[in-house]
Design a protein around this motif. Structure first.
Motif, PDB file in Angstrom:
ATOM      1  N   GLY A  93      47.895  42.231  11.195  1.00  9.18           N
ATOM      2  CA  GLY A  93      47.581  42.433   9.795  1.00  9.18           C
ATOM      3  C   GLY A  93      46.966  41.202   9.177  1.00  9.18           C
ATOM      4  N   PRO A  94      46.237  41.354   8.083  1.00 11.64           N
ATOM      5  CA  PRO A  94      45.604  40.193   7.432  1.00 11.64           C
ATOM      6  C   PRO A  94      46.665  39.267   6.850  1.00 11.64           C
ATOM      7  CG  PRO A  94      45.410  42.142   6.040  1.00 11.64           C
ATOM      8  CD  PRO A  94      45.972  42.609   7.349  1.00 11.64           C
ATOM      9  N   PRO A  95      46.412  37.951   6.853  1.00 11.09           N
ATOM     10  CA  PRO A  95      47.394  37.014   6.289  1.00 11.09           C
ATOM     11  C   PRO A  95      47.514  37.190   4.781  1.00 11.09           C
ATOM     12  CG  PRO A  95      45.363  35.864   6.839  1.00 11.09           C
ATOM     13  CD  PRO A  95      45.221  37.260   7.377  1.00 11.09           C
ATOM     14  N   THR A  96      48.722  37.108   4.283  1.00 10.74           N
ATOM     15  CA  THR A  96      48.965  37.213   2.848  1.00 10.74           C
ATOM     16  C   THR A  96      48.862  35.838   2.192  1.00 10.74           C
ATOM     17  OG1 THR A  96      51.352  36.924   3.110  1.00 10.74           O
ATOM     18  CG2 THR A  96      50.492  39.173   3.255  1.00 10.74           C
ATOM     19  N   PHE A  97      49.018  35.814   0.881  1.00  5.01           N
ATOM     20  CA  PHE A  97      48.927  34.552   0.146  1.00  5.01           C
ATOM     21  C   PHE A  97      49.994  33.571   0.611  1.00  5.01           C
ATOM     22  CE2 PHE A  97      50.191  31.931  -3.511  1.00  5.01           C
ATOM     23  CZ  PHE A  97      48.989  31.284  -3.765  1.00  5.01           C
ATOM     24  N   LEU A  98      51.222  34.039   0.777  1.00  6.26           N
ATOM     25  CA  LEU A  98      52.292  33.147   1.222  1.00  6.26           C
ATOM     26  C   LEU A  98      52.050  32.660   2.648  1.00  6.26           C
ATOM     27  CD1 LEU A  98      55.501  34.797  -0.284  1.00  6.26           C
ATOM     28  CD2 LEU A  98      54.288  32.765  -1.060  1.00  6.26           C
ATOM     29  N   ASP A  99      51.462  33.505   3.478  1.00  2.04           N
ATOM     30  CA  ASP A  99      51.096  33.051   4.828  1.00  2.04           C
ATOM     31  C   ASP A  99      50.069  31.923   4.760  1.00  2.04           C
ATOM     32  OD1 ASP A  99      52.767  34.989   5.935  1.00  2.04           O
ATOM     33  OD2 ASP A  99      51.160  36.490   5.966  1.00  2.04           O
ATOM     34  N   GLN A 100      49.120  32.036   3.837  1.00  2.89           N
ATOM     35  CA  GLN A 100      48.114  30.984   3.676  1.00  2.89           C
ATOM     36  C   GLN A 100      48.749  29.685   3.180  1.00  2.89           C
ATOM     37  OE1 GLN A 100      45.330  31.874   4.948  1.00  2.89           O
ATOM     38  NE2 GLN A 100      44.181  33.374   3.776  1.00  2.89           N
ATOM     39  N   VAL A 101      49.745  29.807   2.290  1.00  2.00           N
ATOM     40  CA  VAL A 101      50.449  28.619   1.815  1.00  2.00           C
ATOM     41  C   VAL A 101      51.138  27.907   2.976  1.00  2.00           C
ATOM     42  CG1 VAL A 101      52.368  27.810   0.384  1.00  2.00           C
ATOM     43  CG2 VAL A 101      50.757  29.489  -0.532  1.00  2.00           C
ATOM     44  N   VAL A 102      51.827  28.669   3.810  1.00  5.07           N
ATOM     45  CA  VAL A 102      52.526  28.082   4.953  1.00  5.07           C
ATOM     46  C   VAL A 102      51.537  27.419   5.902  1.00  5.07           C
ATOM     47  CG1 VAL A 102      53.945  28.601   6.976  1.00  5.07           C
ATOM     48  CG2 VAL A 102      54.476  29.667   4.772  1.00  5.07           C
ATOM     49  N   THR A 103      50.400  28.062   6.142  1.00  9.07           N
ATOM     50  CA  THR A 103      49.380  27.480   7.024  1.00  9.07           C
ATOM     51  C   THR A 103      48.865  26.151   6.476  1.00  9.07           C
ATOM     52  OG1 THR A 103      48.697  29.677   7.778  1.00  9.07           O
ATOM     53  CG2 THR A 103      47.145  27.876   8.099  1.00  9.07           C
ATOM     54  N   SER A 104      48.603  26.098   5.184  1.00  8.90           N
ATOM     55  CA  SER A 104      48.115  24.855   4.590  1.00  8.90           C
ATOM     56  C   SER A 104      49.163  23.751   4.674  1.00  8.90           C
ATOM     57  CB  SER A 104      47.716  25.089   3.129  1.00  8.90           C
ATOM     58  OG  SER A 104      46.564  25.895   3.039  1.00  8.90           O
ATOM     59  N   LEU A 105      50.433  24.095   4.449  1.00  7.91           N
ATOM     60  CA  LEU A 105      51.495  23.089   4.539  1.00  7.91           C
ATOM     61  C   LEU A 105      51.625  22.560   5.966  1.00  7.91           C
ATOM     62  CD1 LEU A 105      54.241  24.650   2.250  1.00  7.91           C
ATOM     63  CD2 LEU A 105      52.894  22.608   1.801  1.00  7.91           C
ATOM     64  N   GLU A 106      51.538  23.438   6.948  1.00  8.68           N
ATOM     65  CA  GLU A 106      51.607  22.996   8.341  1.00  8.68           C
ATOM     66  C   GLU A 106      50.422  22.094   8.686  1.00  8.68           C
ATOM     67  OE1 GLU A 106      53.893  26.937  10.188  1.00  8.68           O
ATOM     68  OE2 GLU A 106      51.729  26.689  10.398  1.00  8.68           O
ATOM     69  N   THR A 107      49.245  22.439   8.189  1.00  8.28           N
ATOM     70  CA  THR A 107      48.050  21.645   8.492  1.00  8.28           C
ATOM     71  C   THR A 107      48.134  20.261   7.868  1.00  8.28           C
ATOM     72  OG1 THR A 107      46.766  23.700   8.498  1.00  8.28           O
ATOM     73  CG2 THR A 107      45.543  21.643   8.441  1.00  8.28           C
ATOM     74  N   VAL A 108      48.527  20.197   6.589  1.00  6.93           N
ATOM     75  CA  VAL A 108      48.597  18.890   5.937  1.00  6.93           C
ATOM     76  C   VAL A 108      49.721  18.048   6.538  1.00  6.93           C
ATOM     77  CG1 VAL A 108      50.197  19.397   4.039  1.00  6.93           C
ATOM     78  CG2 VAL A 108      48.332  17.789   3.681  1.00  6.93           C
ATOM     79  N   ALA A 109      50.777  18.695   6.995  1.00 13.25           N
ATOM     80  CA  ALA A 109      51.859  17.946   7.635  1.00 13.25           C
ATOM     81  C   ALA A 109      51.373  17.290   8.921  1.00 13.25           C
ATOM     82  CB  ALA A 109      53.043  18.869   7.923  1.00 13.25           C
ATOM     83  N   LEU A 110      50.638  18.045   9.758  1.00  9.98           N
ATOM     84  CA  LEU A 110      50.117  17.467  10.998  1.00  9.98           C
ATOM     85  C   LEU A 110      49.124  16.355  10.712  1.00  9.98           C
ATOM     86  CD1 LEU A 110      49.820  17.431  14.056  1.00  9.98           C
ATOM     87  CD2 LEU A 110      48.124  19.268  13.853  1.00  9.98           C
ATOM     88  N   GLY A 111      48.194  16.584   9.784  1.00  9.03           N
ATOM     89  CA  GLY A 111      47.219  15.554   9.464  1.00  9.03           C
ATOM     90  C   GLY A 111      47.864  14.302   8.889  1.00  9.03           C
ATOM     91  N   PHE A 112      48.875  14.471   8.034  1.00 11.02           N
ATOM     92  CA  PHE A 112      49.563  13.329   7.437  1.00 11.02           C
ATOM     93  C   PHE A 112      50.337  12.543   8.492  1.00 11.02           C
ATOM     94  CE2 PHE A 112      53.546  11.755   5.485  1.00 11.02           C
ATOM     95  CZ  PHE A 112      53.003  10.773   4.681  1.00 11.02           C
ATOM     96  N   ILE A 113      50.990  13.235   9.411  1.00 11.65           N
ATOM     97  CA  ILE A 113      51.740  12.543  10.473  1.00 11.65           C
ATOM     98  C   ILE A 113      50.785  11.743  11.355  1.00 11.65           C
ATOM     99  CG2 ILE A 113      53.117  12.900  12.549  1.00 11.65           C
ATOM    100  CD1 ILE A 113      54.433  15.264  11.104  1.00 11.65           C
ATOM    101  N   LEU A 114      49.664  12.354  11.729  1.00 13.75           N
ATOM    102  CA  LEU A 114      48.683  11.628  12.543  1.00 13.75           C
ATOM    103  C   LEU A 114      48.139  10.412  11.795  1.00 13.75           C
ATOM    104  CD1 LEU A 114      46.655  14.609  14.093  1.00 13.75           C
ATOM    105  CD2 LEU A 114      48.338  13.155  15.236  1.00 13.75           C
ATOM    106  N   ALA A 115      47.865  10.574  10.496  1.00 19.14           N
ATOM    107  CA  ALA A 115      47.351   9.450   9.704  1.00 19.14           C
ATOM    108  C   ALA A 115      48.372   8.325   9.635  1.00 19.14           C
ATOM    109  CB  ALA A 115      46.989   9.932   8.295  1.00 19.14           C
ATOM    110  N   THR A 116      49.646   8.658   9.474  1.00 14.69           N
ATOM    111  CA  THR A 116      50.688   7.632   9.394  1.00 14.69           C
ATOM    112  C   THR A 116      50.845   6.907  10.723  1.00 14.69           C
ATOM    113  OG1 THR A 116      51.837   8.963   7.724  1.00 14.69           O
ATOM    114  CG2 THR A 116      53.106   7.228   8.819  1.00 14.69           C
TER     115      THR A 116
END
Length: 332
Positions: free
Chosen positions: A117-140
């Motif tokens: 099924g297509p991703p919902t709004f909350l699914d998109q929120v979770v995806t963005s949080l996971e992405t920024v978490a990985l990018g932030f950890i790598l940057a640190t």
């Protein structure tokens, strides 16, 4: 001369316990209470209500290609509708997996499939949080060691400073095509552990958000009291002990300030990267709604903007709480 027997004195009656002074009789405490709550609670509430009132009054006056600008109530209604879509999607997924399990048990289906099924709004929120978490950890992970080395070695700092000043202002929109080509050439597996779009967004976040942490770490390390470092030499501390016992505790306030700035930059960069590259996340949701052009699209975009701002605020509060906790436990 006979002395008269002394009459024992009666014990003094115990003074009655003083009744607590009513709040009305404590003008100083009342004023302090009101002043504190006015600053912490009442003033922000008044500001938010005033903003919502101006928004509701001025929104109908702004006409767009999709109709009048939606007010707070219309935006809230679309937020509730997005939550309802998430609930309906979960129910559909549960029904799909239940029917699939029944077919597998009956022998009419050989293997299981994921719900598509297509991703919902909350699914998109979770995806963005996971992405920024990985990018932030790598940057640190990249920025802190380089910042420590730059702060401890003036020669190393002079060597990398021009590169930092050149790379720091580069826009994420400039990094995105380069990162996309590099990741596409590197990740060649048909079924990678992490999706290419996820890796591309995380790497862009890393490249754009590591600079505040790197610079603040270098500044904090370079500003350590020289007497403290001399004590380490007298005690003949090794490099690891010097870093963990002297350098890191003294630099923690600077490091966490840089990390807070990096996380804020990373969150802003991520939304822009998702919009441009059409990678899953809140940025893609905003762009899809803009392209959709329905009567509810503008209200949904405005709700997404509010959610993006609230998440950014909560991430900053989280980093501030973590900074206070770590600084309290690692005082020099």
């Amino acid at each position: 001369m006979a002395t008269q027997p002394s009459v024992p004195a009666e014990p003094a009656a115990a003074a009655p316990s003083a009744a607590p002074e009513p709040i009305a009789a404590q003008p100083g405490k009342v004023q302090a209470f009101l002043a504190k709550n006015t600053k912490v609670i009442l003033a922000p509430v008044i500001g938010i209500l005033a903003f919502l009132g101006l928004w509701a009054a001025l929104a109908p006056m702004v006409d767009t290609s999709l109709g009048a600008l939606p007010g707070p109530l219309e935006v809230a209604e679309q937020g509730a509708a997005l939550y309802g879509e998430w609930q309906a999607s979960n129910e559909a997924a549960a029904e799909f997996y239940a029917a699939q399990d029944a077919r597998i048990a009956a022998g009419t289906q050989a293997m299981a499939f994921d719900y598509a099924g297509p991703p919902t709004f909350l699914d998109q929120v979770v995806t963005s949080l996971e992405t920024v978490a990985l990018g932030f950890i790598l940057a640190t992970v990249v920025a802190v060691p380089i910042g420590l080395a730059a702060g401890l070695s003036p020669i190393f700092n002079a060597a990398i400073n021009p590169l930092i000043q050149i790379m720091k202002p580069v826009s994420p929109l400039a990094w995105l095509p380069i990162v996309t080509m590099v990741v596409s050439a590197t990740v060649t597996s048909a079924d990678p552990m992490l999706a290419k779009s996820f890796v591309i967004s995380a790497v862009v976040v890393t490249l754009c958000s590591l600079w505040p942490t790197l610079i603040n770490t270098a500044v904090g390390t370079a500003s350590i009291d020289k007497d403290l470092l001399n004590v380490g030499r007298v005690l003949k501390l090794g490099t690891f002990q010097k870093l963990t016992k002297l350098v890191l505790p003294s630099s923690l306030p600077y490091i966490f300030t840089g990390m807070r700035l990096s996380l804020g930059v990373g969150w802003m960069v991520l939304i822009a990267a998702e919009m441009l590259a059409q990678n899953p996340g809140l940025g893609k949701f905003v762009w899809d709604e803009f392209q959709n052009g329905s009567s509810q699209s503008l209200a949904r975009i405005m709700f997404a903007v509010i959610v993006i701002g609230l998440i950014g605020f909560l991430l900053d509060r989280l980093m501030m709480t973590l900074q206070n906790l770590v600084s309290r436990n690692h005082a020099v």
